[in-house]
Write a protein that holds these residues in place. Structure first.
Motif, PDB file in Angstrom:
ATOM      1  N   ARG A 116       0.808  -1.219   0.000  1.00 12.52           N
ATOM      2  CA  ARG A 116       0.000   0.000   0.000  1.00 12.52           C
ATOM      3  C   ARG A 116       0.839   1.266   0.000  1.00 12.52           C
ATOM      4  N   MET A 117       1.962   1.230   0.711  1.00 10.09           N
ATOM      5  CA  MET A 117       2.849   2.394   0.762  1.00 10.09           C
ATOM      6  C   MET A 117       4.266   1.933   1.056  1.00 10.09           C
ATOM      7  N   LEU A 118       5.216   2.815   0.774  1.00 10.00           N
ATOM      8  CA  LEU A 118       6.611   2.517   1.063  1.00 10.00           C
ATOM      9  C   LEU A 118       6.929   2.827   2.522  1.00 10.00           C
ATOM     10  N   PRO A 119       7.768   2.016   3.162  1.00 10.65           N
ATOM     11  CA  PRO A 119       8.208   2.370   4.518  1.00 10.65           C
ATOM     12  C   PRO A 119       9.076   3.624   4.469  1.00 10.65           C
ATOM     13  N   SER A 120       8.962   4.467   5.469  1.00 13.39           N
ATOM     14  CA  SER A 120       9.760   5.689   5.513  1.00 13.39           C
ATOM     15  C   SER A 120      11.187   5.389   5.941  1.00 13.39           C
ATOM     16  N   ALA A 121      12.080   6.320   5.637  1.00  9.44           N
ATOM     17  CA  ALA A 121      13.475   6.154   6.029  1.00  9.44           C
ATOM     18  C   ALA A 121      13.592   6.028   7.550  1.00  9.44           C
ATOM     19  N   ARG A 122      12.830   6.823   8.272  1.00  6.82           N
ATOM     20  CA  ARG A 122      12.873   6.776   9.733  1.00  6.82           C
ATOM     21  C   ARG A 122      12.373   5.432  10.252  1.00  6.82           C
ATOM     22  N   ALA A 123      11.274   4.943   9.679  1.00  4.92           N
ATOM     23  CA  ALA A 123      10.724   3.666  10.131  1.00  4.92           C
ATOM     24  C   ALA A 123      11.693   2.526   9.859  1.00  4.92           C
ATOM     25  N   MET A 124      12.369   2.549   8.714  1.00  5.09           N
ATOM     26  CA  MET A 124      13.328   1.493   8.395  1.00  5.09           C
ATOM     27  C   MET A 124      14.509   1.524   9.352  1.00  5.09           C
ATOM     28  N   ARG A 125      15.001   2.719   9.657  1.00  2.00           N
ATOM     29  CA  ARG A 125      16.130   2.829  10.574  1.00  2.00           C
ATOM     30  C   ARG A 125      15.747   2.334  11.969  1.00  2.00           C
ATOM     31  N   GLU A 126      14.582   2.736  12.431  1.00  3.47           N
ATOM     32  CA  GLU A 126      14.129   2.299  13.756  1.00  3.47           C
ATOM     33  C   GLU A 126      13.944   0.783  13.803  1.00  3.47           C
ATOM     34  N   ALA A 127      13.408   0.217  12.727  1.00  2.00           N
ATOM     35  CA  ALA A 127      13.166  -1.225  12.694  1.00  2.00           C
ATOM     36  C   ALA A 127      14.474  -2.015  12.721  1.00  2.00           C
ATOM     37  N   LEU A 128      15.477  -1.538  12.010  1.00  4.12           N
ATOM     38  CA  LEU A 128      16.742  -2.266  11.959  1.00  4.12           C
ATOM     39  C   LEU A 128      17.552  -2.077  13.236  1.00  4.12           C
ATOM     40  N   LEU A 129      17.471  -0.907  13.845  1.00  3.95           N
ATOM     41  CA  LEU A 129      18.113  -0.729  15.148  1.00  3.95           C
ATOM     42  C   LEU A 129      17.427  -1.594  16.203  1.00  3.95           C
ATOM     43  N   GLU A 130      16.118  -1.718  16.092  1.00  4.31           N
ATOM     44  CA  GLU A 130      15.379  -2.593  17.006  1.00  4.31           C
ATOM     45  C   GLU A 130      15.788  -4.049  16.810  1.00  4.31           C
ATOM     46  N   ALA A 131      16.057  -4.431  15.560  1.00  2.00           N
ATOM     47  CA  ALA A 131      16.424  -5.820  15.274  1.00  2.00           C
ATOM     48  C   ALA A 131      17.695  -6.234  16.006  1.00  2.00           C
ATOM     49  N   ARG A 156      15.513  -7.956   5.042  1.00  2.00           N
ATOM     50  CA  ARG A 156      14.777  -8.616   3.952  1.00  2.00           C
ATOM     51  C   ARG A 156      13.268  -8.440   4.116  1.00  2.00           C
ATOM     52  N   ARG A 157      12.810  -8.362   5.363  1.00  2.00           N
ATOM     53  CA  ARG A 157      11.394  -8.066   5.587  1.00  2.00           C
ATOM     54  C   ARG A 157      11.060  -6.686   5.022  1.00  2.00           C
ATOM     55  N   ILE A 158      11.942  -5.726   5.277  1.00  2.00           N
ATOM     56  CA  ILE A 158      11.712  -4.363   4.806  1.00  2.00           C
ATOM     57  C   ILE A 158      11.730  -4.291   3.284  1.00  2.00           C
ATOM     58  N   VAL A 159      12.708  -4.930   2.664  1.00  2.00           N
ATOM     59  CA  VAL A 159      12.790  -4.873   1.201  1.00  2.00           C
ATOM     60  C   VAL A 159      11.607  -5.603   0.563  1.00  2.00           C
ATOM     61  N   ALA A 160      11.060  -6.612   1.243  1.00  2.00           N
ATOM     62  CA  ALA A 160       9.846  -7.260   0.737  1.00  2.00           C
ATOM     63  C   ALA A 160       8.701  -6.259   0.666  1.00  2.00           C
ATOM     64  N   LEU A 161       8.611  -5.350   1.644  1.00  2.00           N
ATOM     65  CA  LEU A 161       7.574  -4.322   1.623  1.00  2.00           C
ATOM     66  C   LEU A 161       7.794  -3.356   0.469  1.00  2.00           C
ATOM     67  N   ILE A 162       9.060  -3.010   0.224  1.00  2.00           N
ATOM     68  CA  ILE A 162       9.373  -2.127  -0.902  1.00  2.00           C
ATOM     69  C   ILE A 162       9.025  -2.806  -2.222  1.00  2.00           C
ATOM     70  N   ALA A 163       9.427  -4.057  -2.360  1.00  2.00           N
ATOM     71  CA  ALA A 163       9.165  -4.794  -3.595  1.00  2.00           C
ATOM     72  C   ALA A 163       7.670  -4.983  -3.821  1.00  2.00           C
ATOM     73  N   ALA A 164       6.912  -5.218  -2.749  1.00  2.00           N
ATOM     74  CA  ALA A 164       5.462  -5.380  -2.883  1.00  2.00           C
ATOM     75  C   ALA A 164       4.830  -4.110  -3.431  1.00  2.00           C
ATOM     76  N   TYR A 165       5.276  -2.969  -2.946  1.00  2.00           N
ATOM     77  CA  TYR A 165       4.778  -1.687  -3.453  1.00  2.00           C
ATOM     78  C   TYR A 165       5.159  -1.508  -4.918  1.00  2.00           C
ATOM     79  N   ASP A 166       6.389  -1.843  -5.234  1.00  2.00           N
ATOM     80  CA  ASP A 166       6.900  -1.735  -6.601  1.00  2.00           C
ATOM     81  C   ASP A 166       6.077  -2.610  -7.553  1.00  2.00           C
ATOM     82  N   LEU A 167       5.848  -3.855  -7.166  1.00  2.00           N
ATOM     83  CA  LEU A 167       5.143  -4.801  -8.025  1.00  2.00           C
ATOM     84  C   LEU A 167       3.659  -4.481  -8.156  1.00  2.00           C
TER      85      LEU A 167
END
Length: 357
Positions: A116-131, A156-167
């Motif tokens: 539905r939408m792309l993850p934001s840069a801030r959300a991606m950074r927070e998610a990976l720091l959390e990981a 890879r979870r994050i890039v799957a979201l990007i790819a889903a939006y792309d596709l």
């Protein structure tokens, strides 16, 4: 008996013809796989055929679903029920994601809201720091390989979201700039998280924690990453800049030694072989003197090189330089210092000839 066999043969030919019309090419194998997939998930074969038409490669997508379903039929059933279009699109476009979800079928659950939408840069950074469970000082909770494995899975979870939006886009070229920018931001976030894991490792076995904390390391994005023009399979070009935190009782030479180790560990966390496969190659060879040069330099050392020895193509490369990860303030200082040199390099003797070369 012969009549029954003849009818079965006719029905099978009709079924295979239907698969061909739906875009399948490996008809017999895919037909068998669809039967098995129906048994694994409880979804009607006809519904699976209709849904699989969403995939660029329906044969590959069905085979991927079967492999995943054999391992975790419940996870696959839920994904095919709640996120059918996303699952078929992604598995029909990427054999790498087929392998990923086979390793981690629980990750399918995160596709439910994808596209539905792309993850934001801030959300991606927070998610990976959390990981990596990073603390306020930039140290991961674990100092072993588990931090980098967690980072790779989350990336890879994050890039799957990007790819889903792309596709899901009606026009792939229309969304290309924002998708490329998101991939570059994801790469920066991954490097940030990997640096946190590197700090934890370095402070455990190599240097005192307080010295690691006092060492500043900025990762400068270059090339496609710096310009936020990244694609799915690109290397990530970087330059490393080191410094010492204000008031810290660490010499500059010591900080460079620590920063060099941190940079090495950060790259290994992304690119080395682990239980979870590498993400991409981190390429630091645009640095001063290339492969023969020091991996990490201070800002003053960079400026000294650019002022005396740099070639025209190196200044051209700096056009795309951008603070990407690590100490962003130091990165901004680096970019502010080198940008004027990019333009004054045009006054050099034989500048046009060197650019053409």
């Amino acid at each position: 008996s012969r009549c029954s066999e003849a009818m079965a043969s006719i029905e099978r030919r009709a079924a295979l013809t239907g698969l061909a019309r739906a875009g399948f090419s490996d008809l017999s194998r895919s037909s068998d796989a669809l039967d098995e997939l129906g048994s694994l998930t409880g979804i009607e074969r006809a519904d699976l055929v209709v849904a699989a038409q969403r995939a660029a490669d329906p044969d590959g997508a069905v085979q991927a679903c079967v492999r995943i379903g054999r391992r975790d039929p419940d996870a696959l059933r839920h994904a095919l029920t709640e996120a059918s279009d996303v699952v078929w699109s992604l598995l029909g476009a990427s054999s790498g994601y087929a392998d990923f979800f086979l390793r981690h079928p629980d990750e399918l659950a995160h596709l439910v809201s994808a596209g539905r939408m792309l993850p934001s840069a801030r959300a991606m950074r927070e998610a990976l720091l959390e990981a990596v469970d990073a603390d306020a000082d930039g140290f991961a909770a674990a100092s072993d390989e588990s931090a980098w494995v967690a980072l790779r899975v989350r990336y890879r979870r994050i890039v799957a979201l990007i790819a889903a939006y792309d596709l899901a886009a009606d026009d792939a070229t229309e969304v290309l700039p924002e998708v490329a920018a998101a991939l570059a931001d994801a790469a920066g976030a991954a490097l940030d998280a990997s640096l946190c894991a590197a700090r934890a490792r370095a402070a455990t076995a190599m240097f005192p924690r307080e010295e690691v904390a006092a060492t500043r390391l900025s990762v400068i994005g270059m090339g496609k990453t710096g310009a936020r023009e990244l694609n799915y399979v690109s290397d990530v070009d970087v330059i490393f800049v080191a410094g010492v935190a204000e008031g810290a009782d660490v010499t500059e030479g010591r900080a460079v030694d620590i920063a060099t180790r941190l940079a090495t560990l950060t790259m290994r966390g992304i690119s080395d072989v682990e239980v979870e496969p590498p993400l991409w190659e981190v390429d630091p060879n645009l640095r001063p003197e290339g492969k023969q040069g020091a991996l990490v330099r201070t800002l003053d050392s960079h400026l000294s090189y650019y002022g005396r020895w740099a070639k025209s193509w190196e200044f051209q490369a700096l056009l795309k330089a951008r603070p990407l990860a690590g100490d962003l303030e130091l990165g901004e200082q680096y970019c502010a210092a080198v940008q004027p040199l990019v333009w004054t390099s045009s006054a050099r003797e034989n500048f046009v000839d060197s650019v053409q070369r």
